[in-house]
Design an enzyme around this catalytic site. Structure first.
Site, short mmCIF file in Angstrom:
data_model
loop_
_atom_site.label_atom_id
_atom_site.label_comp_id
_atom_site.label_asym_id
_atom_site.label_seq_id
_atom_site.Cartn_x
_atom_site.Cartn_y
_atom_site.Cartn_z
N ALA A 159 120.51 43.33 -39.86
CA ALA A 159 121.14 43.90 -38.67
C ALA A 159 120.18 43.97 -37.49
O ALA A 159 120.59 44.31 -36.38
CB ALA A 159 121.67 45.31 -38.99
N SER A 160 118.92 43.63 -37.73
CA SER A 160 117.88 43.76 -36.70
C SER A 160 117.89 42.57 -35.75
O SER A 160 117.73 41.42 -36.17
CB SER A 160 116.51 43.87 -37.37
OG SER A 160 115.46 43.56 -36.48
N SER A 161 118.03 42.86 -34.47
CA SER A 161 118.14 41.80 -33.46
C SER A 161 116.87 40.96 -33.37
O SER A 161 116.94 39.73 -33.36
CB SER A 161 118.47 42.42 -32.10
OG SER A 161 117.54 43.43 -31.75
N SER A 168 114.66 40.50 -35.56
CA SER A 168 114.35 39.76 -36.78
C SER A 168 114.93 38.35 -36.73
O SER A 168 114.46 37.47 -37.47
CB SER A 168 114.90 40.51 -38.00
OG SER A 168 114.19 41.70 -38.24
#
EC number: 5.99.1.4
Length: 201
Positions: free
Chosen positions: A13-15, A17
């Site tokens: 969910a990490s942008s 990443s």
């Protein structure tokens, strides 16, 4: 003498990443560093801080900056970018599937595919059908993997990854931890992290 290594902790969910996942393998290989792909969940870490969503949502100005910065970053990398809806997406199933895959190239290929689907195409990565299609695209039969993703062994392995992240002092993603325990946070610290690992500092 064993090759230097680095642990790449990432949350689907990490942008930030997303760009890190798309280039981490190449950066590490060029430096002669073994990259270990470590999917984990930020939700439990945020919960310990009293947060129920991403800090980019709780601070609107920070969120606006992040999305614009990602537009610039992805354009410079010639990678597609689309803001996911909702943000953050539910990444639990994707993280379990990645954990169930061996870290022999298949996990990396699946992880990159998930990021491209989530942040490049706007696909819903909580959807088992979406993940099944991504598995087929990398040559993996989806049915056994999706079953394995629900097993107690995989659930425990993912929980262990979260605990390992906490023990390393990780508070966000992407994060990189070298063999000597040095922590680097953010896509913009990837090159520095790999250089540190390569030196065997």
């Amino acid at each position: 003498m064993a090759a230097p290594s680095i642990d790449f902790f990432y949350e689907f969910a990490s942008s930030y990443s997303y760009p890190a996942a798309m280039r981490a393998g190449e950066v590490a290989e060029r430096a002669g560093v073994t990259l270990r792909w470590r999917p984990f969940l930020l939700g439990p870490i945020f919960a310990d801080l009293g947060l129920t969503t991403s800090p980019f949502n709780t601070q609107p100005a920070k969120g606006r900056y992040m999305w614009r910065d990602l537009q610039r970053t992805m354009a410079a990398a010639s990678l597609p970018f689309r803001m996911p809806d909702p943000f953050p997406q539910n990444s639990l199933l994707a993280a379990r599937v990645a954990t169930a895959l061996p870290d022999d190239g298949k996990r990396a290929a699946f992880s990159r595919a998930v990021y491209r689907a989530a942040f490049g195409d706007g696909a819903q990565i909580a959807d088992a059908e979406v993940l099944g299609r991504l598995l087929r695209d990398i040559g993996v039969e989806p049915a056994p993997l999706l079953v394995a993703a629900g097993s107690d062994a995989v659930k425990q392995a993912l929980r262990a990854a979260v605990e390992a992240a906490k023990a390393a002092g990780i508070f966000g993603a992407p994060s990189f931890v070298t063999a000597d325990g040095e922590l680097f946070w953010g896509n913009d610290r990837l090159d520095q992290a790999v250089a540190w690992a390569a030196r065997g500092a």
